[in-house]
Design an enzyme around this catalytic site. Sequence first.
Site, mmCIF file in Angstrom:
data_model
loop_
_atom_site.group_PDB
_atom_site.id
_atom_site.type_symbol
_atom_site.label_atom_id
_atom_site.label_comp_id
_atom_site.label_asym_id
_atom_site.label_seq_id
_atom_site.Cartn_x
_atom_site.Cartn_y
_atom_site.Cartn_z
ATOM 1 N N GLU A 74 29.693 -83.247 12.539
ATOM 2 C CA GLU A 74 30.291 -81.805 12.209
ATOM 3 C C GLU A 74 30.482 -81.493 10.950
ATOM 4 O O GLU A 74 31.017 -80.349 10.685
ATOM 5 C CB GLU A 74 31.444 -81.650 13.148
ATOM 6 N N HIS A 95 40.851 -81.736 17.872
ATOM 7 C CA HIS A 95 40.997 -81.326 19.244
ATOM 8 C C HIS A 95 42.277 -81.412 19.827
ATOM 9 O O HIS A 95 42.324 -81.941 20.807
ATOM 10 C CB HIS A 95 39.875 -82.182 20.164
ATOM 11 N N TYR A 120 55.456 -67.730 10.357
ATOM 12 C CA TYR A 120 54.886 -68.825 9.763
ATOM 13 C C TYR A 120 53.393 -68.789 10.290
ATOM 14 O O TYR A 120 52.510 -69.404 9.304
ATOM 15 C CB TYR A 120 55.526 -69.898 10.248
#
Length: 214
Positions: A74, A95, A120
């Site tokens: 990736e 994930h 935030y």
Amino acid sequence: METEAILRRELVAAAAQLAAAGMSPGSSGNLSVRHDDRIIISPTGSDLRSLDPDRLSVLDFDATLLSGPAPSKEYPFHRAFYRRDETLRAVVHVHSLAASACSCLDPWSQRSAIPPLTPYFVMRVGQTPLIPYADPGDPAQADAIQASRSRFRAALLQNHGAITAGRTVGEALEAVVELEHTCSLLLQLGSRPFQLLPPEAADRLAKKYDSPWG
């Protein structure tokens, strides 16, 4: 400018922190840092709990492996973030449960899959688009990230997970933790009506903290 050895140690420490928090189950997830014209990234199939700073993969921007084991497949979307913004020095992909769940939902808007629920989120993450689905490692996702004209340092990968980038390893790590928290909050709210930050507050916070929003 941090030395390569320091960046390697910071990457490994961040990976261990994510694994300890349960945000990177099994051999999922990957992290990278940019050092000059090279990308240092976790190897393919590696467990983030036990990375070795001396056994990371090093690539150039043409994807040539310069040293170390085979990189995460990736790596293209890590490189896409670095190409989008030369100030970015670290990328985190996980994930984690809540972010992965939200990546399977319809996005809140075209520019951000997640609405401005908390100050935030706006301060530490900013707008987080949903990148259309592609198989893991398919460069189509990286192409979509790089081609987007929106300003962002975080994204949800459809039916996959989350990715954040930062000017330091700590900034990218803080962003992915905050994104997971906000996704969890959104799932907790479910279908009940909820309030968002007032638009003027979100804009004010984004400007104050140099966060991409709007």
